[in-house]
Design a protein around this motif. Structure first.
Motif, PDB file in Angstrom:
ATOM      1  N   LEU A 184       0.836  -1.207   0.000  1.00 41.31           N
ATOM      2  CA  LEU A 184       0.000   0.000   0.000  1.00 41.31           C
ATOM      3  C   LEU A 184       0.869   1.256   0.000  1.00 41.31           C
ATOM      4  CD1 LEU A 184      -2.728   1.370   0.104  1.00 41.31           C
ATOM      5  CD2 LEU A 184      -2.685   1.165   2.597  1.00 41.31           C
ATOM      6  N   THR A 185       1.921   1.233   0.809  1.00 41.94           N
ATOM      7  CA  THR A 185       2.818   2.391   0.871  1.00 41.94           C
ATOM      8  C   THR A 185       3.414   2.688  -0.505  1.00 41.94           C
ATOM      9  OG1 THR A 185       3.349   1.878   3.165  1.00 41.94           O
ATOM     10  CG2 THR A 185       4.880   3.302   1.998  1.00 41.94           C
ATOM     11  N   LEU A 186       3.844   1.635  -1.201  1.00 44.76           N
ATOM     12  CA  LEU A 186       4.415   1.830  -2.537  1.00 44.76           C
ATOM     13  C   LEU A 186       3.356   2.340  -3.509  1.00 44.76           C
ATOM     14  CD1 LEU A 186       6.678  -1.360  -2.817  1.00 44.76           C
ATOM     15  CD2 LEU A 186       7.394   0.994  -2.386  1.00 44.76           C
ATOM     16  N   LEU A 187       2.144   1.782  -3.399  1.00 41.97           N
ATOM     17  CA  LEU A 187       1.065   2.200  -4.299  1.00 41.97           C
ATOM     18  C   LEU A 187       0.736   3.679  -4.111  1.00 41.97           C
ATOM     19  CD1 LEU A 187      -1.341   1.484  -6.263  1.00 41.97           C
ATOM     20  CD2 LEU A 187      -2.700   1.104  -4.195  1.00 41.97           C
ATOM     21  N   VAL A 188       0.599   4.082  -2.834  1.00 32.73           N
ATOM     22  CA  VAL A 188       0.241   5.472  -2.545  1.00 32.73           C
ATOM     23  C   VAL A 188       1.305   6.415  -3.093  1.00 32.73           C
ATOM     24  CG1 VAL A 188      -0.078   7.149  -0.692  1.00 32.73           C
ATOM     25  CG2 VAL A 188      -1.184   4.918  -0.551  1.00 32.73           C
ATOM     26  N   ALA A 189       2.579   6.076  -2.847  1.00 30.02           N
ATOM     27  CA  ALA A 189       3.660   6.925  -3.364  1.00 30.02           C
ATOM     28  C   ALA A 189       3.656   6.927  -4.891  1.00 30.02           C
ATOM     29  CB  ALA A 189       5.007   6.444  -2.830  1.00 30.02           C
ATOM     30  N   ALA A 190       3.338   5.782  -5.488  1.00 24.56           N
ATOM     31  CA  ALA A 190       3.356   5.687  -6.948  1.00 24.56           C
ATOM     32  C   ALA A 190       2.254   6.528  -7.587  1.00 24.56           C
ATOM     33  CB  ALA A 190       3.213   4.228  -7.383  1.00 24.56           C
ATOM     34  N   ILE A 191       1.225   6.877  -6.816  1.00 26.18           N
ATOM     35  CA  ILE A 191       0.185   7.768  -7.363  1.00 26.18           C
ATOM     36  C   ILE A 191       0.474   9.222  -6.989  1.00 26.18           C
ATOM     37  CG2 ILE A 191      -2.278   8.313  -7.388  1.00 26.18           C
ATOM     38  CD1 ILE A 191      -2.772   5.369  -6.590  1.00 26.18           C
ATOM     39  N   ALA A 192       0.766   9.440  -5.714  1.00 28.81           N
ATOM     40  CA  ALA A 192       0.893  10.817  -5.234  1.00 28.81           C
ATOM     41  C   ALA A 192       2.102  11.530  -5.845  1.00 28.81           C
ATOM     42  CB  ALA A 192       0.995  10.837  -3.703  1.00 28.81           C
ATOM     43  N   LEU A 197      14.742  15.886  -9.909  1.00 33.54           N
ATOM     44  CA  LEU A 197      15.023  14.630  -9.203  1.00 33.54           C
ATOM     45  C   LEU A 197      15.060  14.872  -7.700  1.00 33.54           C
ATOM     46  CD1 LEU A 197      15.561  11.763 -10.020  1.00 33.54           C
ATOM     47  CD2 LEU A 197      18.009  12.246 -10.044  1.00 33.54           C
ATOM     48  N   TYR A 198      15.676  15.978  -7.336  1.00 33.68           N
ATOM     49  CA  TYR A 198      15.779  16.356  -5.934  1.00 33.68           C
ATOM     50  C   TYR A 198      14.393  16.486  -5.306  1.00 33.68           C
ATOM     51  CZ  TYR A 198      18.254  18.651  -2.099  1.00 33.68           C
ATOM     52  OH  TYR A 198      18.817  18.962  -0.900  1.00 33.68           O
ATOM     53  N   GLY A 199      13.515  17.201  -6.003  1.00 33.33           N
ATOM     54  CA  GLY A 199      12.145  17.363  -5.513  1.00 33.33           C
ATOM     55  C   GLY A 199      11.421  16.031  -5.416  1.00 33.33           C
ATOM     56  N   VAL A 200      11.621  15.179  -6.410  1.00 37.66           N
ATOM     57  CA  VAL A 200      10.941  13.883  -6.417  1.00 37.66           C
ATOM     58  C   VAL A 200      11.414  13.022  -5.241  1.00 37.66           C
ATOM     59  CG1 VAL A 200      10.759  11.700  -7.662  1.00 37.66           C
ATOM     60  CG2 VAL A 200      10.430  13.857  -8.870  1.00 37.66           C
ATOM     61  N   ILE A 201      12.705  13.049  -4.943  1.00 36.61           N
ATOM     62  CA  ILE A 201      13.240  12.260  -3.827  1.00 36.61           C
ATOM     63  C   ILE A 201      12.606  12.704  -2.507  1.00 36.61           C
ATOM     64  CG2 ILE A 201      15.329  11.840  -2.462  1.00 36.61           C
ATOM     65  CD1 ILE A 201      16.889  12.080  -5.136  1.00 36.61           C
ATOM     66  N   LEU A 202      12.551  14.021  -2.304  1.00 36.15           N
ATOM     67  CA  LEU A 202      11.967  14.533  -1.066  1.00 36.15           C
ATOM     68  C   LEU A 202      10.480  14.211  -1.003  1.00 36.15           C
ATOM     69  CD1 LEU A 202      13.642  18.049  -0.839  1.00 36.15           C
ATOM     70  CD2 LEU A 202      14.354  15.909   0.204  1.00 36.15           C
ATOM     71  N   CYS A 203       9.807  14.392  -2.142  1.00 33.99           N
ATOM     72  CA  CYS A 203       8.371  14.130  -2.222  1.00 33.99           C
ATOM     73  C   CYS A 203       8.090  12.665  -1.893  1.00 33.99           C
ATOM     74  CB  CYS A 203       7.889  14.477  -3.626  1.00 33.99           C
ATOM     75  SG  CYS A 203       6.122  14.364  -3.859  1.00 33.99           S
ATOM     76  N   ASN A 204       8.899  11.776  -2.454  1.00 32.26           N
ATOM     77  CA  ASN A 204       8.707  10.350  -2.233  1.00 32.26           C
ATOM     78  C   ASN A 204       8.942   9.969  -0.768  1.00 32.26           C
ATOM     79  OD1 ASN A 204       8.464   7.516  -3.234  1.00 32.26           O
ATOM     80  ND2 ASN A 204      10.518   7.449  -2.367  1.00 32.26           N
ATOM     81  N   ALA A 205       9.991  10.517  -0.167  1.00 37.54           N
ATOM     82  CA  ALA A 205      10.279  10.181   1.233  1.00 37.54           C
ATOM     83  C   ALA A 205       9.105  10.565   2.121  1.00 37.54           C
ATOM     84  CB  ALA A 205      11.548  10.883   1.690  1.00 37.54           C
TER      85      ALA A 205
END
Lengths: 317, 294
Positions: free
Chosen positions: B75-83, B211-219
């Motif tokens: 679920l955690t991976l799914l949520v991150a993969a959408i958000a 990429l920097y923004g995406v890394i922070l967003c994903n974390a």
């Protein structure tokens, strides 16, 4: 003039930091040149580039759906209450106790982080020691570590049989499940803010200023207090405000260590959740609106502080 | 960094007394700073792994391969993969309109994009309950059509999207503003289409910042706790993300399992910091990672 405004705001502005970091650093001069140049170009030939309508339209629609409309729901819901009802809900004794704890602990945590943040920033910028780069990178840990993980780790460490708790117990100091626990958690999550706002300012500080001070007979302490400190001050206050704002809204790291006793160690965000679980939607939302208003006020204060920091910086370079 | 190099306190002997401190003071300040960081950062981090592995690697592996834990990971991976992609597309669109064009109210828009960072995560969850919950604006309609948003995955995705909303945008906006519009204008004048200009000129210029923004967003998306906990309903195997799973196990006194799950998130944090460090060095080459934001 700054101090009173920042005694208000919750939130999670880890990114406010970026705004100033970006506006500030070396590229600044070229930034400005680029922006000015492109602005004058644009003034003469409007919209050479395509996609303005599409990108701005998408931005506004998405912003409205995800942020603005949901946030307005809180205000609309609260409008169901009359003013006396509203004030009765948001000033009930248990709610007032939660404000005192939330704002008091947030203020103290931000103050602790201001002192140690300045120290850490100074040490990282000015001195060389083994492992400095690693320490520098790890300072951001509280931003990267999920709050729930920080919460259970701190609760475990400070419980009476934990590593720290067992050392403090003989001294009669109880941290876990007391307001002191809230302070510890908020100190943890606010730690990087001051370091990361002060650090770039120290790095940019022209060393000549201190040399001049020394030449003119100032002691090391005098030149720090009268030369370095005034230059760092706006960034220091910005970091304080950011840490404070973040702490007010914090939930995950606090609830495990706080004990969550009403009137004693119950923070305001938790009280909102408690009311929600009791299906008191209006009560929860009214308290949320108070928090939101304070947050937004603090957001504006932080913007002003950052502008001040940039002006100070600009005057130096 | 380069700036700081000349200030480096010499390892031995000569140092400029005027602009540097006696070694006793230096040593004392370093000690105090490191002690503070050790107590408040390094020990808690180490403690997570210590507690997770205390009962042996077997217990650890059993805890993270438990079906509920695996569901939480999925679920955690799914949520991150959408958000994350949602906020990535938004970030690019917002940065394009703000950095490449002039319009009235631009500063207001930038402030509004920042709003989610100053909202308590708990309130971020609450506002979606007010809209989509049973008592909410669309509650009755959703129930009629047998749709669930609150206490279901869509609510978790929405709350996560809210709390991670500004990450990519605020990384890209200043970067693209700094780069101006000359290159894009040149490409357009030479006949490139809008998309060609974007893919060939703008994107390569901002890729590290992006990429920097995406890394922070994903974390943040994977680690969000407060907002998700309000809208999740804590249904095991269905609406529990990893942080919520850690909470439940902890509250059930299954400490080893709770810290095992937590250790996965702690590893995510360490990977995030490492990537941030690497990307930060690439990002326009001249900036020390510490100058960029968390």
């Amino acid at each position: 003039m700054i101090a009173p405004t920042m005694v208000a705001d919750p939130g999670d502005p880890e990114a406010k930091l970026a705004a100033r970091n970006f506006a500030r650093p070396p590229p600044q001069a070229t930034d400005l040149a680029g922006v000015v140049a492109s602005q004058s170009v644009r003034r003469h030939q409007k919209h050479v580039l395509p996609g303005f309508g599409l990108s701005l339209g998408y931005t506004l629609v998405y912003l409205s759906i995800i942020v603005l409309i949901p946030l307005s729901a809180a205000f609309i819901k609260t409008a169901q209450l009359t003013w006396p009802e509203f004030t009765a809900v948001v000033t009930a004794p248990r709610v007032m106790a939660s404000y005192r704890l939330t704002f008091g602990a947030s203020f103290c945590a931000a103050a602790i982080n201001t002192v140690f943040g300045l120290l850490v920033a100074w040490v990282l910028v000015r001195y060389r020691f083994p492992g400095r780069s690693l320490v520098d990178a790890l300072v951001d840990l509280p931003f990267a570590l999920p709050t729930a993980v920080a919460g259970i780790a701190l609760a475990g460490l400070f419980s009476t049989n934990g590593w720290f708790g067992s050392l403090l117990a003989p001294l009669g100091i109880k941290v876990a499940y007391t307001p002191l626990g809230v302070l510890v958690a908020l100190t943890f999550i606010g730690l990087p803010f001051v370091v990361r706002t002060v650090q770039p300012v120290l790095e940019e500080l022209p060393r000549e200023l201190e040399e001049v001070a020394a030449t003119l007979g100032a002691s090391r302490w005098e030149s720090f207090r009268r030369v370095v400190f005034p230059i760092v001050l706006p960034a220091l206050l910005t970091g304080f405000a950011l840490a404070f704002a973040r702490a007010i809204g914090e939930y995950g790291s606090v609830i495990f260590i706080a004990g969550n006793m009403p009137m004693v160690s119950e923070i305001t965000p938790l009280l909102i959740i408690t009311k929600l679980e009791q299906y008191d939607f209006v009560g929860a939302t009214a308290i949320a609106v108070v928090m939101l208003v304070i947050s937004f006020t603090l957001l504006l204060a932080i913007n002003a502080l950052q502008a001040w920091t940039r002006r100070r910086q600009g005057a130096l370079t | 960094m380069n700036m700081a190099a000349p200030f480096t306190a010499p390892a031995s002997g000569q140092h400029a007394t005027g602009t540097s401190e006696p070694w006793v003071v230096r040593w004392l300040l370093i000690s105090v700073a490191l002690t503070f960081l050790t107590l408040f950062l390094f020990v808690p981090l180490g403690f997570v792994f210590y507690e997770a592995l205390k009962k042996g690697i077997g217990v650890y592996l059993a805890a993270i391969t438990d079906p509920d834990a695996l569901d939480a990971i999925r679920l955690t991976l799914l949520v991150a993969a959408i958000a994350v992609p949602l906020n990535l597309v938004f970030g690019v669109a917002a940065a394009w309109s703000i950095a490449k064009f002039n319009f009235v109210g631009k500063n207001v828009l930038i402030t509004l994009i920042d709003l989610p960072f100053s909202v308590s995560p708990v309130i971020a969850g609450l506002i979606y309950v007010l809209i989509f919950g049973l008592q909410g604006w669309f509650g009755p309609w959703l129930r009629e059509h047998d749709l669930k948003i609150i206490f279901a995955v869509p609510g978790i995705v929405l709350a996560t999207t809210f709390v991670t909303f500004p990450f990519v945008a605020r990384e890209l906006i200043p970067l693209m503003q700094a780069q101006g519009t000359e290159q894009e204008e040149a490409a357009t004048v030479l006949g490139a289409s809008g998309w060609q200009t974007f893919w060939r000129i703008t994107l390569p210029n901002v890729k590290w910042g992006l990429l920097y923004g995406v890394i922070l967003c994903n974390a943040r998306a994977m680690g969000e706790f407060g907002a998700v906990s309000v809208v999740s309903g804590h249904i095991r195997g269905a609406t529990n993300t990893l942080p919520l799973q850690a909470e439940i196990l902890y509250n059930e006194y299954q400490f080893s399992a709770a810290f095992a799950v937590a250790s996965l998130l702690a590893m995510l944090a360490l990977v995030t910091l490492a990537l941030k460090f690497i990307v930060g060095q690439h990002a326009d080459g001249r900036q020390h990672p510490s100058e960029r934001r968390p």
